[in-house]
Design an enzyme around this catalytic site. Sequence first.
Site: not given
Length: 333
Positions: A65-66, A89, A114, A116, A118, A183, A185-186, A217, A245-246, A315
């Site tokens: 994902a991503g 996501t 990153n 990002m 979401f 994640s 990043n949220t 996840k 993993t994330n 990646t």
Amino acid sequence: MNIYPLLKPLLFRLNAEAAHDLTLHSLKAASPLKPLISVLSGSTPQAIPRKLFGIEFPNPVGLAAGLDKNGVALHAWEAMGFGSVEIGTITAHPQPGNPKPRLFRLPYQEALINRMGFNNDGAAVVAQRLDRLASAHHWPKIPIGINIGKSRATPLENAAEDYLESFRTLFPYGDYFVINVSSPNTPGLRSLQNTEALKRILCAMLGWESRKPILIKIAPDLADEDVIEIVELAERERAAGLIATNTTIDHRLVPHHLDETGGLSGLPLRTPSTRIVELIKKHASLPVIGVGGIMQAADAVEKLDAGAELVQIYTGFIYRGPALIREICKAIE
């Protein structure tokens, strides 16, 4: 014929997100030309079928994902040889994500950072896109996973309803679904890995519909006892499996002058993510999809030897291109 080694230097001259957007736009436009994409990507990986949660995977290498958050280039990924694609996501409500710049390459570390946030079109728009594909009888022949997360505007106490809204909207189109509570990043999202909060989300989804596999996840930064609690919850509530993993918030391997806020992926994540796979398999019989730091075939073999049934790349694909899929399949045939 593999043209990625020729394209990579050109793409790496652009900033990371501009290169990502250009690549995705190009693959979306080229998706109807699957044979051409297949030729330009190199030889097709040999079939190494795996069956997991009742789903047939033509090979064990999936796109994580991503990379294709909105599911715009499914046929292109299939043509490159991926055995599955996980889109997202995706959140219940469309959102722009965090301010740019928010994606950074670290070539010497073979890594990405990153933040990002979401950024995606929202569940309803993605569902319409997928419905058009299905209605035109152009659905890809590989499994499609759908990774869902909490909308940024939704309070944490309403997270279960938010996840359920996305799940219900996208349900017809996913072969399996992934609860992303990991994640970095949220704001506050990782607190949903708390077993009480996670139980509410999982039970809301399973209570509405349990015929399709639902996976969780998790982050690589959890304490061992927290991982074990999640594993026990997943088994008790009959989740289909885990994805380990994330990205990581541990940036100790990143030079200070290159560091950025966000989740770190790529080679520095290889060992921590493999350790989480091993820990899960030590305490559960649940299937695990291993992802994190797979930059060459040996890294995928390491994940599988640790107990993962499937692997995903992101990646590594950025740095190696489609050749990595073939190399992994060859190494595990």
